[in-house]
Design an enzyme around this catalytic site. Structure first.
Site, PDB file in Angstrom:
ATOM      1  N   ASP A  71      27.477  56.479  46.770  1.00  0.00           N
ATOM      2  CA  ASP A  71      26.715  56.794  45.549  1.00  0.00           C
ATOM      3  C   ASP A  71      25.660  55.729  45.235  1.00  0.00           C
ATOM      4  O   ASP A  71      25.304  55.525  44.072  1.00  0.00           O
ATOM      5  CB  ASP A  71      27.648  56.947  44.323  1.00  0.00           C
ATOM      6  CG  ASP A  71      28.768  57.916  44.597  1.00  0.00           C
ATOM      7  OD1 ASP A  71      28.504  58.955  45.208  1.00  0.00           O
ATOM      8  OD2 ASP A  71      29.914  57.625  44.203  1.00  0.00           O
ATOM      9  N   LYS A 119      21.392  56.939  48.295  1.00  0.00           N
ATOM     10  CA  LYS A 119      20.855  57.226  49.638  1.00  0.00           C
ATOM     11  C   LYS A 119      19.986  58.474  49.633  1.00  0.00           C
ATOM     12  O   LYS A 119      18.991  58.540  50.343  1.00  0.00           O
ATOM     13  CB  LYS A 119      22.004  57.395  50.647  1.00  0.00           C
ATOM     14  CG  LYS A 119      22.786  56.125  50.882  1.00  0.00           C
ATOM     15  CD  LYS A 119      23.911  56.328  51.866  1.00  0.00           C
ATOM     16  CE  LYS A 119      25.043  57.181  51.333  1.00  0.00           C
ATOM     17  NZ  LYS A 119      25.758  56.609  50.168  1.00  0.00           N
ATOM     18  N   GLY A 149      27.592  63.649  48.037  1.00  0.00           N
ATOM     19  CA  GLY A 149      26.690  64.319  47.098  1.00  0.00           C
ATOM     20  C   GLY A 149      25.413  63.508  47.041  1.00  0.00           C
ATOM     21  O   GLY A 149      25.411  62.394  46.526  1.00  0.00           O
ATOM     22  N   HIS A 150      24.343  64.020  47.636  1.00  0.00           N
ATOM     23  CA  HIS A 150      23.077  63.289  47.640  1.00  0.00           C
ATOM     24  C   HIS A 150      22.104  63.965  46.674  1.00  0.00           C
ATOM     25  O   HIS A 150      21.774  65.132  46.824  1.00  0.00           O
ATOM     26  CB  HIS A 150      22.506  63.220  49.060  1.00  0.00           C
ATOM     27  CG  HIS A 150      23.331  62.357  49.976  1.00  0.00           C
ATOM     28  ND1 HIS A 150      23.179  62.309  51.325  1.00  0.00           N
ATOM     29  CD2 HIS A 150      24.336  61.483  49.685  1.00  0.00           C
ATOM     30  CE1 HIS A 150      24.047  61.445  51.835  1.00  0.00           C
ATOM     31  NE2 HIS A 150      24.768  60.943  50.857  1.00  0.00           N
ATOM     32  N   GLN A 162      28.584  58.331  52.100  1.00  0.00           N
ATOM     33  CA  GLN A 162      29.520  57.320  51.559  1.00  0.00           C
ATOM     34  C   GLN A 162      28.967  55.899  51.783  1.00  0.00           C
ATOM     35  O   GLN A 162      27.755  55.732  51.790  1.00  0.00           O
ATOM     36  CB  GLN A 162      30.918  57.487  52.178  1.00  0.00           C
ATOM     37  CG  GLN A 162      31.655  58.740  51.725  1.00  0.00           C
ATOM     38  CD  GLN A 162      31.360  59.958  52.584  1.00  0.00           C
ATOM     39  OE1 GLN A 162      31.288  59.861  53.777  1.00  0.00           O
ATOM     40  NE2 GLN A 162      31.220  61.117  51.964  1.00  0.00           N
TER      41      GLN A 162
END
Ligand code: IMP
Length: 428
Positions: free
Chosen positions: A13, A16, A40-41, A222
């Protein structure tokens, strides 16, 4: 142009998604190398927001090609949902998205096992997406790959075998009803036809692209501290987000990676369980959480928040060979009177400067802090490093000194334009 690997250097988080999207303009291919739809990007473009879990965020740029490598575990329903979501937002992936035929698949029994295990004592705080059990099957050599799914007979045979074993685990160990073969078989055969146009040997593809000197971005999910080898084991994910994971997760040699960019936040967050030495216990945690919108992009869980930890980042720089760092969310600290940096840990009256391998030791570590004056000025509109408040520059240069590598990018807001480039040459 060189091939750049983007690695999270904390507990994920870090931002990225924004960096990958920002750098995608200069790249031709963007390749994801590990993890699954646990990630989750988030990418913000003006008023528009995209949250992606599997497809690299470079897909949002028209014409860019994206690869989901063999190191990723794919939940076909989640991937098809994401393709639909992108299409509804005006992004067509046709001819631009490629899925490795060697990637392993996630099945509902994986998510069920993940969920059942999490309910027991000593949980990890996983996303319950079946990531760990899918990698478990891969390493146990009973996993089912995308290439298996493409052949109905091979798929039928493998599914029967693996399902028998995993149903036994569900029923005997977790007292859960197992799944029916026929329903699962038919459902996945349907997925097979929908996914077939995207499936290829992406290792051949990415190597050919690299041979032609096209710029490739390698996207990790991650972060290093969630790496199954180098993270806070067992409170980790089940893959290798570290830069080394990019080679095995895409089928490229280490000599194909030219540069490694580590992504860090100006502070630290963690979602899921596990030790967190610099965690804030005061109301400041809530304040930073609200300002930084620190809620999981996948699970919506509130993230724990803490001060910047230089011991952790030094560890990530070393194990991932990070050449330079991007510091995200500096603006979240704009209002603070004092800001702390952890420079070492105190453990049993000794000072430790290296990240301990044993989680039980890390749990006992007390952070040694330096205190820095806050800059108490908004940084959100700043476009040049020299225009940052001098106290913010001091804070950043201390981070750089402690990490031992230069900084090449500072982010002061979610939007692509809220980005300060310190070293354009690094991204060439
Ligand atoms: P899993 O990856 O779902 O098995 O979860 C293992 C650990 O990794 C848990 O602490 C999760 O919260 C954490 N985790 C997994 N994916 C992400 C992510 O994208 N960002 C932050 N933490 C993650």
């Amino acid at each position: 142009m060189s091939n750049l690997c983007v690695v999270g250097a904390q507990w994920g988080d870090e931002g990225k998604g924004k960096v990958i999207h920002f750098l995608s303009r200069e790249a031709e291919y963007i390749c994801r190398y590990q993890g699954g739809n646990n990630a989750g990007h988030t990418v913000v473009i003006g008023e528009d927001k995209f949250v992606l879990h599997l497809v690299p965020s470079g897909i949002i740029y028209p014409g860019k090609k994206c690869i989901i490598g063999n190191g990723v575990v794919i939940n076909p329903q989640a991937l098809l949902d994401e393709i639909k979501y992108l299409r509804e937002k005006g992004v067509d992936v046709t001819g631009r998205l490629f899925i490795s035929d060697m990637a392993h698949l996630i099945f509902p029994y994986h998510s069920m096992l993940d969920e059942a295990k999490e309910r027991r004592k000593g949980k990890i705080g996983t996303t319950k997406r079946g990531i760990g059990p899918a990698y478990m099957d891969k390493v146990d050599r009973v996993g089912i790959r995308v290439c298996d799914l493409m052949d109905k007979d091979i798929f039928a045979h493998k599914l029967k075998d693996t399902l028998t074993m995993r149903n036994a685990l569900l029923e005997k160990v977790y007292q859960r009803p197992g799944l029916k073969y026929k329903d699962l078989y038919l459902k996945y055969c349907d997925y097979a036809e929908q996914l077939r146009p995207y499936v290829t040997n992406t290792s051949i593809m990415v190597n050919e692209v690299m041979k032609k000197n096209k710029k490739v971005l390698l996207e990790g999910a991650q972060g290093v501290l969630l790496d199954v080898d180098f993270g806070t084991y067992p409170y980790v994910t089940s893959s290798n987000p570290s830069a080394g994971g990019a080679c095995v997760g895409l089928g490229i040699g280490p000599n194909k990676i030219d540069k490694i960019l580590g992504i860090i936040k100006a502070y630290v967050t963690r979602v899921g369980d596990g030790p967190f030495p610099t965690r804030l216990t005061s109301s400041l945690e809530e304040k930073i959480r609200e300002k930084g919108a620190e809620y999981g992009a996948t699970t919506k869980r509130p993230r724990r928040v803490g001060w910047f930890d230089a011991v952790m980042v030094k560890h990530s720089v070393r194990v991932s060979g990070i050449d330079s760092l991007a510091v995200m969310k500096l603006d979240v600290l704009d209002d603070l009177d004092k800001i702390k940096i952890c420079t070492g840990y105190k453990y049993k009256n000794k000072i430790i400067n290296e990240y301990p391998s044993q989680t039980v030791i890390l749990e006992e570590c007390k952070p040694c802090y330096e205190e820095w004056e806050g800059w108490k000025t908004s940084t959100v509109k700043i476009k040049k490093y020299q225009d940052l408040p001098s106290k913010a520059k001091k804070y950043l240069s201390r981070i750089k000194q402690l990490a031992g590598v230069p900084l090449s990018l500072i982010s002061v807001g979610a939007d692509k334009d809220a980005t300060i480039l310190l070293n354009k040459n690094f991204f060439k």
